[in-house]
Design a protein around this motif. Structure first.
Motif, PDB file in Angstrom:
ATOM      1  N   TYR A   7       0.833  -1.200   0.000  1.00 29.04           N
ATOM      2  CA  TYR A   7       0.000   0.000   0.000  1.00 29.04           C
ATOM      3  C   TYR A   7       0.870   1.254   0.000  1.00 29.04           C
ATOM      4  CZ  TYR A   7      -3.733   3.236   1.284  1.00 29.04           C
ATOM      5  OH  TYR A   7      -4.620   4.260   1.291  1.00 29.04           O
ATOM      6  N   SER A  10       2.598   1.848  -3.367  1.00 30.66           N
ATOM      7  CA  SER A  10       1.740   2.021  -4.528  1.00 30.66           C
ATOM      8  C   SER A  10       1.773   3.436  -5.095  1.00 30.66           C
ATOM      9  CB  SER A  10       0.296   1.655  -4.139  1.00 30.66           C
ATOM     10  OG  SER A  10      -0.210   2.594  -3.196  1.00 30.66           O
ATOM     11  N   ILE A  12       0.093   6.002  -3.757  1.00 31.33           N
ATOM     12  CA  ILE A  12      -1.129   6.742  -3.434  1.00 31.33           C
ATOM     13  C   ILE A  12      -0.890   7.795  -2.350  1.00 31.33           C
ATOM     14  CG2 ILE A  12      -1.931   5.118  -1.656  1.00 31.33           C
ATOM     15  CD1 ILE A  12      -4.773   5.572  -2.761  1.00 31.33           C
ATOM     16  N   TYR A  16      -1.813  11.725  -2.346  1.00 27.49           N
ATOM     17  CA  TYR A  16      -2.583  12.294  -1.239  1.00 27.49           C
ATOM     18  C   TYR A  16      -1.957  13.595  -0.763  1.00 27.49           C
ATOM     19  CZ  TYR A  16      -4.383  12.918   3.507  1.00 27.49           C
ATOM     20  OH  TYR A  16      -4.923  13.442   4.646  1.00 27.49           O
ATOM     21  N   LEU A  21      -6.077  13.264  -5.152  1.00 22.37           N
ATOM     22  CA  LEU A  21      -6.997  12.142  -4.986  1.00 22.37           C
ATOM     23  C   LEU A  21      -8.445  12.625  -4.963  1.00 22.37           C
ATOM     24  CD1 LEU A  21      -5.175  10.014  -2.259  1.00 22.37           C
ATOM     25  CD2 LEU A  21      -5.102   9.737  -4.738  1.00 22.37           C
ATOM     26  N   GLU A  25     -10.993   8.464  -2.328  1.00 28.04           N
ATOM     27  CA  GLU A  25      -9.623   7.953  -2.146  1.00 28.04           C
ATOM     28  C   GLU A  25      -8.945   8.653  -0.970  1.00 28.04           C
ATOM     29  OE1 GLU A  25      -8.220   8.839  -6.032  1.00 28.04           O
ATOM     30  OE2 GLU A  25      -8.438   6.769  -6.742  1.00 28.04           O
TER      31      GLU A  25
END
Length: 285
Positions: A7, A10, A12, A16, A21, A25
């Motif tokens: 995670y 990844s 993300i 963020y 996002l 998300e």
């Protein structure tokens, strides 16, 4: 249970921090951060990295440029232009009885915003790339370590094959005769197998099958050949350790021998055998 490492890797969390996002998300990331300390720590680290990068690459404006900008601001503040609905109304300014038209074009705020997010996205991509390169480097190092270990194992196996082949050569060679030296009254259970080639004048001991009595660290076994009724030193030896892979040990050469014997002697061997310490012996005929 979520795989936290996957995670985090990844990308993300970088999106963020950059605000890229969707609301759903973003809510998911915040829930993960509330549940996992590692996620919170990674977000903090990304924010700090971006701040450090921005501070390190900040450019100090030239003094002349700063004065020009300040002068423009003062002029604009003193001007009585009125901006409405994103458009500029043309004011008429009279100088020396002539009509002067000043057209002011508004700067598109979307352009500066685009460059701001483009820079942040490039920074995030740079951080992700660096992280990927570090992971790749670590995996390459691990692969090199495994390859080195495999090469050492291969060399060890090759050496063992060579040793075994040499051992078999002794038993294949018809010039060798095999003798079993049996225990004396001092050590009746002792046993030592010996191969001797009178033609090649070679004496080889079978280290794997030997059964000799124990002795302290200040002593060694010493092999003797009886030649013409006199003892001849053929060298000292010890019991093989757990790490020893050699199955045989070659001793000093001898062309003629009526008998072989082993005694326990002080470390390094003796000039003459200690008969009371003889542990095995055997005649060649």
């Amino acid at each position: 249970m979520e795989n936290i490492e996957e995670y985090i890797e990844s990308g993300i969390l970088e999106l963020y921090v950059l605000g890229q996002l969707s609301p759903e998300e973003k809510l998911q990331v915040e829930e993960m951060a509330a549940k996992h300390t590692a996620v919170r720590a990674e977000i903090t680290e990304i924010e700090q990295a971006m701040e450090f990068y921005a501070a390190a690459h900040a450019v100090e404006p030239a003094a002349l440029l700063e004065q020009k900008i300040n002068g423009t601001l003062v002029t604009n503040l003193a001007d009585d232009r009125i901006f409405t609905n994103g458009h500029t109304r043309t004011e008429e300014i009279f100088e020396d009885d002539e009509l002067v038209t000043d057209n002011v074009v508004q700067m598109n705020a979307k352009s500066s915003g685009f460059y701001k997010y483009a820079f942040a996205a490039c920074l995030a991509l740079l951080l992700v790339s660096i992280y990927a390169l570090v992971n790749l480097y670590n995996k390459l190092q691990e692969s090199n370590t495994q390859l080195t270990a495999m090469q050492l194992d291969k060399q060890k196996i090759a050496n063992q094959v060579i040793l075994k082949d040499n051992e078999l050569d002794i038993y294949r060679d018809p010039s060798y005769k095999v003798f079993k030296l049996k225990g004396t009254t001092k050590s009746p259970e002792a046993l030592l197998t010996l191969a001797w080639s009178a033609d090649k004048q070679r004496v080889v001991l079978d280290m794997k099958s030997m059964k000799l009595p124990e002795h302290d660290k200040q002593h060694q076994y010493q092999l003797w050949a009886i030649v013409g009724g006199k003892p001849v030193d053929l060298g000292v030896f010890d019991k093989p350790g757990e790490a020893d892979t050699a199955g045989v040990k070659e001793m000093k050469s001898v062309a003629n021998a009526e008998m072989f014997a082993v005694t326990v002697e002080p470390m390094g061997g003796s000039v003459n055998p200690t008969l009371t310490e003889m542990v095995v012996a055997g005649a060649t005929k």
